[in-house]
Design a protein around this motif. Structure first.
Motif, short mmCIF file in Angstrom:
data_model
loop_
_atom_site.label_atom_id
_atom_site.label_comp_id
_atom_site.label_asym_id
_atom_site.label_seq_id
_atom_site.Cartn_x
_atom_site.Cartn_y
_atom_site.Cartn_z
N TYR A 68 29.73 108.01 3.96
CA TYR A 68 31.09 108.71 4.08
C TYR A 68 31.78 108.77 2.81
O TYR A 68 33.21 109.34 2.85
N TRP A 112 27.80 102.68 4.66
CA TRP A 112 29.08 103.49 4.79
C TRP A 112 29.48 104.02 3.41
O TRP A 112 29.97 105.29 3.56
N THR A 166 29.72 102.13 11.36
CA THR A 166 30.23 102.88 10.12
C THR A 166 31.47 103.63 10.40
O THR A 166 32.07 103.91 9.67
#
Length: 388
Positions: free
Chosen positions: A172, A168, A9
């Motif tokens: 993020y 991900w 990731t």
């Protein structure tokens, strides 16, 4: 380990091209799964296993008019097959296994709890497509939805859960500290062999048990099956009789539960399991003996990894209970935004009532098991006869 994809990731964060390529991969996998489904044979192969595992499903179409039933059947089977093929084709980017389970029990609020948990930005259920909750909430993996000989493979189980792109995106892009996924199949806790298989695949997982007074559960389960069109040879509407055959075990039923208890993690499931499990009153009685059903999990998992929730408390204080669950599994409860949902899988009784003599019999039948449960979990749920 299945949580070891952090490096991947991070690479995605640093390389937008990889994200684009993975998105293209997912689109191509979806298109290919649609094309393969049109060939009919893949659909036949997938739904045969599904209908073996969940034999009540075809009765839903049979209870409709012919045209409506056929439209529902083709729509469901096509969507289900697309879902299975899409997930298998993208298995290389599905490294996750569940961090926690809602393992049971049936008719005790598992669907509602799962719906609420999925409102948390750090929590995801199955990677499913719209149509039915079986595609996005409950895997039925441990009771053989991929075949009676494929109910213990960690590799195949990974296919049910989201891709690395989902993690991900959560960690993020949305900024959550730790993304997690879960399975919420309510019959998992009922089957005595599942604890060992879960421990073998996810030894550090946390378990959530939704529990409800087994007496109303019994009638709710019967009514749900009747509303689905499942033909039953028994009913709790009828009064008790001397030596009532409804509550007498037969040799086949007793042997099945003995075989299930003795199953090893790699053993194939008994071929007669789904039919006896879903349509026989004896299996419902076994499922309602919560102390016996929980005992195998206590042998395999630490008590600190288990949470027990009373259905009545959940319905009275849903937001508070969901936040407690978030804390238990390691998700920040402050990020949970409560949203009102209609009750999941709500039973429509349509004027049906359990006969008072049957209700009294079940009260007596479950009394010892309930007391054992209270001792086991160090909590008295004070179940009373306030429900239907």
């Amino acid at each position: 380990m299945y949580r070891s994809c952090c490096g991947k990731t991070c690479a995605l964060l640093l390389c937008p091209l990889v994200v684009v390529l993975l998105l293209i991969y997912l689109v191509l996998a979806y298109v290919l799964s649609v094309l393969l489904t049109l060939l009919y044979i893949p659909r036949l192969f997938a739904v045969q296993k599904l209908y073996w595992c969940c034999p009540f499903i075809p009765h839903i179409w049979e209870a409709q008019t012919w045209f409506k039933g056929q439209c529902m059947r083709v729509g469901f089977e096509s969507t289900y097959t697309i879902n299975v093929l899409r997930r298998m084709l993208t298995l290389p980017i599905r490294p996750h296994l569940p961090d926690f389970y809602i393992v049971g029990f049936p008719k005790a609020g598992t669907t509602s709890l799962a719906n609420h948990l999925k409102q948390h930005p750090a929590l995801s259920g199955l990677d499913g497509l719209p149509w039915h909750e079986s595609l996005s909430k409950e895997s039925h993996f441990f009771n053989g939805v991929l075949g009676c000989s494929h109910a213990s493979s960690a590799l195949l189980y990974r296919s049910f859960f989201p891709t690395i792109l989902c993690r991900w995106w959560s960690e993020y892009i949305r900024g959550v500290e730790k993304w997690m996924c879960f399975d919420a199949c309510p019959v998992t806790a009922c089957l005595p062999y599942t604890a060992r298989r879960m421990k073998a695949i996810t030894p550090d997982a946390k378990l959530i048990f939704m529990m409800r007074d087994p007496v109303p559960v019994m009638f709710s389960a019967e009514t749900m099956l009747v509303n689905m069109g499942v033909p039953l040879t028994w009913s709790l509407v009828d009064p008790m009789t001397p030596h009532d055959p409804r509550f007498q075990e037969n040799e086949e039923e007793a042997q099945l539960w003995k075989d299930l208890k003795d199953l090893q993690p790699s053993d194939p499931l008994p071929h007669n399991m789904p039919d006896l499990f879903y349509t026989h009153l004896y299996s419902l009685l076994m499922c309602g003996q919560y102390a016996d059903r929980i005992h195998p999990f206590l042998q395999e998992f630490p008590r600190a990894n288990m949470m027990f929730i009373d259905f009545n408390e959940f319905t009275k204080n849903t937001e508070g209970v969901v936040k407690e669950v978030c804390s238990f599994v390691g998700a920040d409860p402050a990020l949970y935004k409560h949203k009102e949902f209609s009750p999941g899988m709500q039973t429509e009784y349509q004027g049906r009532r359990m006969h008072p003599s049957v209700k009294q019999h079940l009260r007596t039948y479950f009394k010892q098991s309930n007391n054992m449960l209270y001792t086991m979990v160090h909590r008295n749920f004070h179940w009373t006869d306030i429900e239907q």
